[in-house]
Design an enzyme around this catalytic site. Structure first.
Site, short mmCIF file in Angstrom:
data_model
loop_
_atom_site.label_atom_id
_atom_site.label_comp_id
_atom_site.label_asym_id
_atom_site.label_seq_id
_atom_site.Cartn_x
_atom_site.Cartn_y
_atom_site.Cartn_z
N SER A 1 0.86 -1.19 0.00
CA SER A 1 0.00 0.00 0.00
C SER A 1 0.89 1.23 0.00
O SER A 1 2.04 1.19 0.46
CB SER A 1 -0.86 0.01 1.27
OG SER A 1 -1.49 1.27 1.42
N TYR B 1 -1.70 -0.70 10.29
CA TYR B 1 -1.92 -1.17 8.92
C TYR B 1 -0.71 -0.83 8.04
O TYR B 1 -0.20 -1.68 7.30
CB TYR B 1 -3.19 -0.51 8.37
CG TYR B 1 -3.45 -0.71 6.90
CD1 TYR B 1 -3.90 -1.93 6.41
CD2 TYR B 1 -3.28 0.34 6.00
CE1 TYR B 1 -4.16 -2.11 5.06
CE2 TYR B 1 -3.54 0.18 4.65
CZ TYR B 1 -3.97 -1.05 4.19
OH TYR B 1 -4.23 -1.22 2.85
#
Ligand code: NAD
Length: 252
Positions: free
Chosen positions: A144, A158
């Site tokens: 990501s 995350y």
């Protein structure tokens, strides 16, 4: 158009969002596609039917990929159905919750690493065993933009897990390259999926678009196109790379 005729691909978390777009794209490019889902049984069955109705080959497999036994069973089911495995897109993952470090607890931290890093590791391990035997294959992992930026508000757990995936991708590329297996990753920015319906706000999304050079959100299909390229023979000299796909927002 990338050609995957005669190839077998497995997409984790392949019944929704980016995974679904990749499942559809691999099937449209001629691959036999196994894809896993965890809760969206109705979506998974509909997707399998859809692909078959269009003349493609698809197999939905239910699996909680944080569990070693379920990962092994899912890969065994794919090989039973299609004979081998040429491509893995280790896409499954998620943010689970937004919490500052002070508000968070070890349970959220561990579950976040389980759903992102453990699922990726277990899927890559299962794929590597099959691909090493035939000394060929391609793996694409899901990182990501958060891995580079540190993540949005309350998302550092995350972001850290996606950073771990990026680093694991490099290590695995070193390990598997001599066996003829390439390992790359994708690092998307804001992609319009249910992820942002659940964990973002309309205002947050607008702000991101306003500060994105290409002035739009990405689509699941944008990412699927990149995944197919990295998994294809057209990318035969690329390994260990995690490619950013974010409309120019954050050129790390
Ligand atoms: P999504 O919620 O549709 O996809 C997440 C997928 O992961 C689902 O199919 C879900 O079933 C699967 N999954 C979650 N936990 C699982 C488990 N324990 N076992 C098996 N499968 C599990 O959302 P998406 O946006 O398509 O996300 C796909 C991937 O892309 C995720 O890894 C996410 O972190 C990553 N990502 C998304 C964006 C974005 O902006 N949408 C940006 C960067 C990275």
């Amino acid at each position: 158009m990338m050609d995957f005729t005669g190839k077998v691909a497995l997409v984790t978390g392949g019944a929704s969002g980016i995974g679904e777009a990749a499942t559809r794209a691999f099937a449209a490019a001629g691959a036999k596609v196994a894809f896993t889902y965890i809760s969206s049984g109705a979506e998974a069955n509909a997707l399998e039917k859809d692909i078959k109705a269009a003349g493609g080959q698809a197999l939905a497999i239910k699996a909680d990929l944080t569990r070693e036994d379920e990962v092994e069973a899912a890969f065994a089911a794919a090989v039973r159905a299609y004979g081998t495995l040429d491509v893995l897109f280790a896409n499954a993952g998620g943010i689970l919750d937004r919490k500052s470090t002070a508000e968070s607890d070890p349970d959220l931290w561990n579950r976040t690493f389980d759903v992102n890093v453990m699922t990726t590791y277990l899927a890559c391990r299962a794929a590597a065993k099959i691909m090493a035997e035939k000394r060929s294959g391609a793996i694409v992992t899901m990182s990501s933009q958060a891995a580079m930026s540190g993540g949005g508000p309350g998302a550092m757990h995350y972001a850290a897990s996606k950073g771990a995936i990026l680093t694991y991708t490099r290590g695995l590329a070193n390990e598997l390259g001599p066996l003829g297996i390439r390992v790359n990753g994708v690092a998307p920015g804001l992609i319009a999926t249910r992820f942002h319906v659940q964990f973002n706000t309309p205002e947050g999304r607008r702000q991101t678009v306003d500060t994105t050079p290409l002035r739009r959100e990405g689509t699941a299909e944008d990412v699927a196109n990149l995944v197919l390229f990295l998994a294809s023979d057209k990318a035969s000299f690329i390994t260990g790379e995690t490619v950013q796909i974010n409309g120019g927002r954050g050129m790390y």
